[in-house]
Design an enzyme around this catalytic site. Sequence first.
Site, PDB file in Angstrom:
ATOM      1  N   GLY A   1      79.738  -2.947   6.547  1.00 58.97           N
ATOM      2  CA  GLY A   1      81.185  -2.906   6.683  1.00 58.97           C
ATOM      3  C   GLY A   1      81.654  -1.491   6.404  1.00 58.97           C
TER       4      GLY A   1
ATOM      5  N   GLN B   1      87.649   4.849   4.018  1.00 58.18           N
ATOM      6  CA  GLN B   1      86.353   5.467   3.708  1.00 58.18           C
ATOM      7  C   GLN B   1      86.023   6.644   4.617  1.00 58.18           C
ATOM      8  OE1 GLN B   1      84.169   1.439   3.619  1.00 58.18           O
ATOM      9  NE2 GLN B   1      83.084   2.707   2.146  1.00 58.18           N
TER      10      GLN B   1
ATOM     11  N   CYS C   1      78.411   0.283  -2.232  1.00 52.38           N
ATOM     12  CA  CYS C   1      79.497   0.785  -1.390  1.00 52.38           C
ATOM     13  C   CYS C   1      79.104   2.166  -0.881  1.00 52.38           C
ATOM     14  CB  CYS C   1      80.783   0.866  -2.220  1.00 52.38           C
ATOM     15  SG  CYS C   1      82.176   1.547  -1.309  1.00 52.38           S
ATOM     16  N   LEU C   2      79.323   2.408   0.392  1.00 50.52           N
ATOM     17  CA  LEU C   2      78.993   3.714   0.981  1.00 50.52           C
ATOM     18  C   LEU C   2      79.826   4.833   0.361  1.00 50.52           C
ATOM     19  CD1 LEU C   2      78.749   2.628   4.733  1.00 50.52           C
ATOM     20  CD2 LEU C   2      76.846   3.135   3.180  1.00 50.52           C
TER      21      LEU C   2
ATOM     22  N   HIS D   1      85.216  -7.207   0.088  1.00 53.50           N
ATOM     23  CA  HIS D   1      84.949  -5.797  -0.249  1.00 53.50           C
ATOM     24  C   HIS D   1      85.753  -4.862   0.661  1.00 53.50           C
ATOM     25  CE1 HIS D   1      81.940  -2.565  -1.509  1.00 53.50           C
ATOM     26  NE2 HIS D   1      82.588  -1.992  -0.503  1.00 53.50           N
ATOM     27  N   GLU D   2      85.763  -5.148   1.958  1.00 54.31           N
ATOM     28  CA  GLU D   2      86.459  -4.254   2.897  1.00 54.31           C
ATOM     29  C   GLU D   2      87.982  -4.344   2.728  1.00 54.31           C
ATOM     30  OE1 GLU D   2      84.706  -2.058   4.164  1.00 54.31           O
ATOM     31  OE2 GLU D   2      82.814  -3.074   3.735  1.00 54.31           O
TER      32      GLU D   2
ATOM     33  N   HIS E   1      89.176  -2.291  -0.052  1.00 54.09           N
ATOM     34  CA  HIS E   1      89.339  -0.868   0.302  1.00 54.09           C
ATOM     35  C   HIS E   1      90.738  -0.582   0.855  1.00 54.09           C
ATOM     36  CE1 HIS E   1      85.530   1.113  -0.365  1.00 54.09           C
ATOM     37  NE2 HIS E   1      84.847   0.230   0.319  1.00 54.09           N
TER      38      HIS E   1
END
Length: 194
Positions: free
Chosen positions: A48, A53, A110-111, A152-153, A156
């Site tokens: 995702g 991000q 998480c990226l 999670h997304e 963000h």
Amino acid sequence: MRLKIWQAGEMVLRQAARSLAPGEIGSDAIQGLIDSMRETMRDAPGVGLAAPQVGVPLRVAVIEDPAEYIAMLPPERAAERGRAPVPFHVIINPELFAEGEESAEFFEGCLSVAGWTAMVGRALRVRVECLNERAEPVTIRAEGWYARILQHEIDHLNGTLYVDRMWPRSLMTTENYTRYWKNVSEQEFRNRCG
Ligand code: ZN
């Protein structure tokens, strides 16, 4: 185009992102952003990616959990996580609703917090009302790992990172997770480290 993935400490990751007007979604700018986010997510690789991000404060995220990624996990870990393939799709202006009281706690990463992982409790089942990349209204019902990705997304888009929700004692480098814990259940981790 592959985009830079911004890391924790950038304000764009800590601010609520802006909703898109339905009329904006078909624009070259937004369609190009979606294409670039797909390429960036696949390159990372990740399951995702939310627009903040990549430094863009808009309520857009892309999600994809291909069977090849799931096949890299031990089958029992994949089963515990309720991890099943999710085709590529886009969520725009999502609204999230937990369905039921059940929750699940697993390591996630998480990226934008590169190199770290921790245990996070999340609702097991969710419903998401959003628009797709053609500005059509969509209702998504998800459980297991897909429900976790959505939560999670969408976090963000509200300036929230998993570290705000994690069990702090479980924080570790992804290197050490792979070295010591990747074949250990979360319950066993709790028994040994709680
Ligand atoms: Zn993330």
